[in-house]
Scaffold this motif. Structure first.
Motif, PDB file in Angstrom:
ATOM      1  N   LEU A   1      30.169  60.398  33.878  1.00 55.45           N
ATOM      2  CA  LEU A   1      30.458  59.438  32.812  1.00 55.45           C
ATOM      3  C   LEU A   1      29.340  59.498  31.779  1.00 55.45           C
ATOM      4  O   LEU A   1      28.159  59.429  32.124  1.00 55.45           O
ATOM      5  CB  LEU A   1      30.554  58.014  33.380  1.00 55.45           C
ATOM      6  CG  LEU A   1      30.722  56.894  32.349  1.00 55.45           C
ATOM      7  CD1 LEU A   1      32.083  56.965  31.681  1.00 55.45           C
ATOM      8  CD2 LEU A   1      30.506  55.524  32.996  1.00 55.45           C
ATOM      9  N   VAL A   2      29.734  59.639  30.504  1.00 54.73           N
ATOM     10  CA  VAL A   2      28.785  59.572  29.402  1.00 54.73           C
ATOM     11  C   VAL A   2      29.269  58.504  28.432  1.00 54.73           C
ATOM     12  O   VAL A   2      30.436  58.517  28.024  1.00 54.73           O
ATOM     13  CB  VAL A   2      28.657  60.922  28.661  1.00 54.73           C
ATOM     14  CG1 VAL A   2      27.673  60.797  27.490  1.00 54.73           C
ATOM     15  CG2 VAL A   2      28.212  62.026  29.618  1.00 54.73           C
ATOM     16  N   VAL A   3      28.389  57.562  28.090  1.00 53.48           N
ATOM     17  CA  VAL A   3      28.705  56.535  27.101  1.00 53.48           C
ATOM     18  C   VAL A   3      27.717  56.695  25.957  1.00 53.48           C
ATOM     19  O   VAL A   3      26.520  56.497  26.125  1.00 53.48           O
ATOM     20  CB  VAL A   3      28.622  55.116  27.692  1.00 53.48           C
ATOM     21  CG1 VAL A   3      29.015  54.077  26.635  1.00 53.48           C
ATOM     22  CG2 VAL A   3      29.518  54.986  28.924  1.00 53.48           C
ATOM     23  N   GLU A   4      28.240  57.087  24.793  1.00 52.56           N
ATOM     24  CA  GLU A   4      27.402  57.262  23.610  1.00 52.56           C
ATOM     25  C   GLU A   4      27.521  56.023  22.731  1.00 52.56           C
ATOM     26  O   GLU A   4      28.626  55.614  22.377  1.00 52.56           O
ATOM     27  CB  GLU A   4      27.827  58.493  22.815  1.00 52.56           C
ATOM     28  CG  GLU A   4      27.658  59.806  23.568  1.00 52.56           C
ATOM     29  CD  GLU A   4      28.116  60.996  22.749  1.00 52.56           C
ATOM     30  OE1 GLU A   4      28.700  60.781  21.657  1.00 52.56           O
ATOM     31  OE2 GLU A   4      27.891  62.144  23.186  1.00 52.56           O
ATOM     32  N   VAL A   5      26.373  55.431  22.396  1.00 50.94           N
ATOM     33  CA  VAL A   5      26.372  54.255  21.523  1.00 50.94           C
ATOM     34  C   VAL A   5      25.648  54.625  20.223  1.00 50.94           C
ATOM     35  O   VAL A   5      24.805  55.524  20.213  1.00 50.94           O
ATOM     36  CB  VAL A   5      25.696  53.044  22.201  1.00 50.94           C
ATOM     37  CG1 VAL A   5      26.411  52.683  23.491  1.00 50.94           C
ATOM     38  CG2 VAL A   5      24.228  53.331  22.490  1.00 50.94           C
ATOM     39  N   PRO A   6      25.980  53.991  19.098  1.00 49.50           N
ATOM     40  CA  PRO A   6      25.344  54.338  17.825  1.00 49.50           C
ATOM     41  C   PRO A   6      23.823  54.274  17.894  1.00 49.50           C
ATOM     42  O   PRO A   6      23.252  53.368  18.515  1.00 49.50           O
ATOM     43  CB  PRO A   6      25.906  53.291  16.857  1.00 49.50           C
ATOM     44  CG  PRO A   6      27.219  52.913  17.444  1.00 49.50           C
ATOM     45  CD  PRO A   6      27.007  52.950  18.937  1.00 49.50           C
TER      46      PRO A   6
ATOM     47  N   ALA B   1      35.136  50.745  18.338  1.00 51.16           N
ATOM     48  CA  ALA B   1      34.280  50.311  17.236  1.00 51.16           C
ATOM     49  C   ALA B   1      33.108  49.506  17.790  1.00 51.16           C
ATOM     50  O   ALA B   1      33.302  48.481  18.459  1.00 51.16           O
ATOM     51  CB  ALA B   1      35.081  49.473  16.247  1.00 51.16           C
ATOM     52  N   ALA B   2      31.884  49.958  17.514  1.00 54.64           N
ATOM     53  CA  ALA B   2      30.700  49.281  18.042  1.00 54.64           C
ATOM     54  C   ALA B   2      30.608  47.847  17.538  1.00 54.64           C
ATOM     55  O   ALA B   2      30.112  46.958  18.245  1.00 54.64           O
ATOM     56  CB  ALA B   2      29.443  50.053  17.679  1.00 54.64           C
ATOM     57  N   SER B   3      31.090  47.605  16.326  1.00 59.55           N
ATOM     58  CA  SER B   3      31.019  46.256  15.754  1.00 59.55           C
ATOM     59  C   SER B   3      31.899  45.257  16.496  1.00 59.55           C
ATOM     60  O   SER B   3      31.726  44.050  16.354  1.00 59.55           O
ATOM     61  CB  SER B   3      31.425  46.301  14.279  1.00 59.55           C
ATOM     62  OG  SER B   3      32.757  46.781  14.136  1.00 59.55           O
TER      63      SER B   3
ATOM     64  N   GLY C   1      24.169  58.016  20.335  1.00 59.92           N
ATOM     65  CA  GLY C   1      25.041  59.017  19.734  1.00 59.92           C
ATOM     66  C   GLY C   1      25.088  58.872  18.223  1.00 59.92           C
ATOM     67  O   GLY C   1      24.335  58.102  17.629  1.00 59.92           O
ATOM     68  N   ASP C   2      25.987  59.616  17.595  1.00 60.87           N
ATOM     69  CA  ASP C   2      26.126  59.595  16.140  1.00 60.87           C
ATOM     70  C   ASP C   2      27.243  58.636  15.716  1.00 60.87           C
ATOM     71  O   ASP C   2      28.107  58.277  16.510  1.00 60.87           O
ATOM     72  CB  ASP C   2      26.433  60.999  15.609  1.00 60.87           C
ATOM     73  CG  ASP C   2      25.309  61.971  15.906  1.00 60.87           C
ATOM     74  OD1 ASP C   2      24.146  61.531  15.898  1.00 60.87           O
ATOM     75  OD2 ASP C   2      25.600  63.158  16.163  1.00 60.87           O
ATOM     76  N   GLY C   3      27.245  58.256  14.433  1.00 65.87           N
ATOM     77  CA  GLY C   3      28.325  57.448  13.890  1.00 65.87           C
ATOM     78  C   GLY C   3      28.229  55.987  14.277  1.00 65.87           C
ATOM     79  O   GLY C   3      27.197  55.504  14.756  1.00 65.87           O
ATOM     80  N   ASP C   4      29.339  55.269  14.066  1.00 66.23           N
ATOM     81  CA  ASP C   4      29.363  53.837  14.336  1.00 66.23           C
ATOM     82  C   ASP C   4      30.343  53.486  15.446  1.00 66.23           C
ATOM     83  O   ASP C   4      30.809  52.363  15.560  1.00 66.23           O
ATOM     84  CB  ASP C   4      29.720  53.059  13.057  1.00 66.23           C
ATOM     85  CG  ASP C   4      31.068  53.504  12.484  1.00 66.23           C
ATOM     86  OD1 ASP C   4      31.710  54.403  13.076  1.00 66.23           O
ATOM     87  OD2 ASP C   4      31.478  52.944  11.448  1.00 66.23           O
ATOM     88  N   GLN C   5      30.658  54.478  16.293  1.00 64.70           N
ATOM     89  CA  GLN C   5      31.593  54.282  17.392  1.00 64.70           C
ATOM     90  C   GLN C   5      30.873  54.363  18.738  1.00 64.70           C
ATOM     91  O   GLN C   5      29.845  55.036  18.872  1.00 64.70           O
ATOM     92  CB  GLN C   5      32.686  55.349  17.356  1.00 64.70           C
ATOM     93  CG  GLN C   5      33.524  55.371  16.091  1.00 64.70           C
ATOM     94  CD  GLN C   5      34.579  54.285  16.096  1.00 64.70           C
ATOM     95  OE1 GLN C   5      35.370  54.172  17.023  1.00 64.70           O
ATOM     96  NE2 GLN C   5      34.597  53.483  15.030  1.00 64.70           N
TER      97      GLN C   5
END
Length: 296
Positions: A137-142, A66-68, A87-91
């Motif tokens: 490694l890929v890190v997707e953030v909202p 959870a990004a929050s 990235g998409d979403g809130d994760q």
């Protein structure tokens, strides 16, 4: 303060190279340094420093957070590639990929853990002892301009590093040998350090931007505003800096062989020999022993 002579600058460059070598030795120990650059010694079919691992199936896994609940990102990924992207979403989604094959070091020990408000991503590899496996490694953030991390810390030995549209208070990237690209970033402070490989940065930095390399060009494009301080140093490599229209700055630029070029009129010089353009508000210090310097 007087300007350095060309001889002094050369000595400074040699000194920087020696310091980096000493730091590398101190960080890994003599044996670690030896096995990093000479990872495998063959003696009658026996390999010193290698622990062969056969990966029969590729690694392709992902975990979400959870990004929050995450304020800081701490990434230690020695070899392969690192992509930190919107990235998409809130994760926050962390993806690892490793091809099947035979490896001297075991690529199966990567960990993604949340400790308090810090998300730690570690490849699980030792500091020395063999040839590093290629690990993606890929890190997707909202994709949310309102989401700002506190600290984003990325460390690598030879991973290609790409950071896109990340917002943080403090962004730090360190690598021994790789290409570093930071595209569309927004940060209060940004620090980039490397030994070899080009560095490309575009975006906004509000307080201090510091870039230091030994061998590799440095290409910076500030899209809006500007930090109060910009410092760039390289032993062997060009420096190109594109500043926003109307920026006032105080420029100190030193190069032994390469020269300085700019469309700005460098007529006003302050007491220490720096050039003053406009109100001189942004302090810019650019230094290269061997490489051209261009500011526009």
């Amino acid at each position: 303060m007087s300007r350095l002579s060309q001889g002094d600058k050369v000595r400074v460059g040699v000194g920087i190279a020696a310091i980096v070598l000493i730091l590398m030795i101190a960080a890994s120990g003599w044996s670690g340094l030896f096995t990093r650059w000479f990872p495998v010694i063959q003696i009658g079919g026996f390999s010193i420093g290698s622990k062969p691992v056969s990966l029969e199936a590729p690694i392709d896994r992902s975990e979400s957070f959870a990004a929050s609940e995450v304020d800081d990102l701490d990434i230690d990924w020695k070899c392969g590639s690192i992509r930190l992207v919107a990235g998409d979403g809130d994760q926050i989604r962390v993806i690892e990929r490793v091809a099947a094959g035979d490896y001297e070091m075991d690529p199966r020990n990567a960990t993604f853990t949340q400790e308090g408000k810090t998300l730690k991503i570690d490849d699980g590899l030792p500091d020395s002892g063999g040839t590093y496996p290629h690990m993606e490694l890929v890190v997707e953030v909202p994709c949310d301009d309102a989401l700002m991390f506190g600290n984003v810390d990325i460390e690598s030995v030879s991973s290609t590093i790409d950071v896109e549209r990340v917002v943080s208070e403090d962004l730090s990237v360190a690598s021994v040998s790789s290409n570093i690209t930071l595209d569309g970033i927004r940060a209060q402070d940004a620090s980039i350090g490397g030994v070899s490989g080009p560095v490309e940065v575009s975006g906004e930095v509000y307080e201090a931007l510091d870039v230091s390399t030994m061998s590799g060009g440095v290409y910076l494009t500030l899209t809006e505003g500007a930090p109060s301080e910009i410092s760039v140093s390289t032993v062997s490599g060009a420096i190109e800096l594109d500043v926003p229209d109307g920026l006032g700055f105080t420029l100190a630029a030193d190069t032994v062989s390469g020269g300085l070029s700019t469309p700005f009129e460098l007529n006003t010089v302050d007491e220490d020999g720096s050039y003053v353009i406009g109100d001189g508000a942004c302090d810019i210090d650019l230094g290269s022993v061997s490489g051209r310097i261009h500011i526009a």
